[in-house]
Design an enzyme around this catalytic site. Sequence first.
Site, PDB file in Angstrom:
ATOM      1  N   ASP A   1       3.074  57.839   0.338  1.00  0.00           N
ATOM      2  CA  ASP A   1       4.294  57.096   0.665  1.00  0.00           C
ATOM      3  C   ASP A   1       5.381  57.228  -0.404  1.00  0.00           C
ATOM      4  O   ASP A   1       6.335  56.458  -0.412  1.00  0.00           O
ATOM      5  CB  ASP A   1       3.959  55.613   0.869  1.00  0.00           C
TER       6      ASP A   1
ATOM      7  N   HIS B   1       0.808  65.903  -3.920  1.00  0.00           N
ATOM      8  CA  HIS B   1       0.303  64.531  -3.766  1.00  0.00           C
ATOM      9  C   HIS B   1      -0.710  64.223  -4.864  1.00  0.00           C
ATOM     10  O   HIS B   1      -1.451  65.096  -5.310  1.00  0.00           O
ATOM     11  CB  HIS B   1      -0.366  64.407  -2.393  1.00  0.00           C
TER      12      HIS B   1
ATOM     13  N   CYS C   1       2.525  57.591  -4.645  1.00  0.00           N
ATOM     14  CA  CYS C   1       1.114  57.964  -4.772  1.00  0.00           C
ATOM     15  C   CYS C   1       0.647  58.013  -6.231  1.00  0.00           C
ATOM     16  O   CYS C   1      -0.474  57.602  -6.540  1.00  0.00           O
ATOM     17  CB  CYS C   1       0.829  59.288  -4.062  1.00  0.00           C
TER      18      CYS C   1
END
Length: 299
Positions: free
Chosen positions: A158, A283, A161
Amino acid sequence: MEEGIVETPEELLVKQHRKEKKDLQAKIQSMKNAVPKNDKKRRKQLTEEIAKLEADLSQKHEEEFRQLKSTADTKVKEMINGVETMKVEGGEQEGVKQVRVTKAQKRRDKKAAQEKERESRIAEAEVQNLQGERHLEGLRLAQKLAQQQLQIKEISSDGHCMYRAIEDQLAQRSNPGLKMNMKELRSRTADHMRSHADDFLPFLTNPNTGDMYTTDEFEKYCNDVEHTAAWGGQLELRALTQVLRLPVEVIQADSPTIKIGEEYDSEPITLVYMHHAYGLGEHYNSVERLKDQSNTEDS
């Protein structure tokens, strides 16, 4: 289950596949533990067995995704037709029983719809990347972490992370004084960067001109760190090591582990950096101890 949060077949299949992958990694680790390190012949056989297990599971997942995709269009049409029929049949009754929706409910519905869309994009990316870089990266990371008796603990993608992964790592520690939530971590990071501008400003340049950030641009950067979902990177990690006075190690699939804050002699915060997570970009994830060791050894 709340209305409007029903999972799609794709999402359910992705969840099933994730569980099967985790179960397989636990089984593989148990198999490795059962073979002495000095038994080279058995270790070689074990490597071949593991490769076959992974290939069989990958083939099984591919086939299940193909079967799901082959009927997807038909199912979508049936669902659309069903919804339209319900609208026609229930039109008059809906007009009579119309209920006023509160602003709070609208906000909850909007949030649920956004989360639903995010999960759908993740599910679609899972299908597209089953044999792509994301899938291969995940296998390599799982093997790398298993050597340290660790496994990936997934963090939501989102924009927060990195901070959420650090929040999770702090929560796993026994020292309650170190616990901070995502918002606190962002605020402390921004404050530290502001108060130590000379340590961070030289590494920030305007992407259009290539010039070092002005004071105003640097302040805006810090405000974004504190108040938005701006993605965190090595500068922010460096600031956080100094705030927490803890080292950070970042494990990657195909590169050496990055270590930041090695001047602090404590157990490091461990993060996983993925280049191809969900097909949605780079990520950060957290890690946790490898689970179900005793169960897999008994099986």
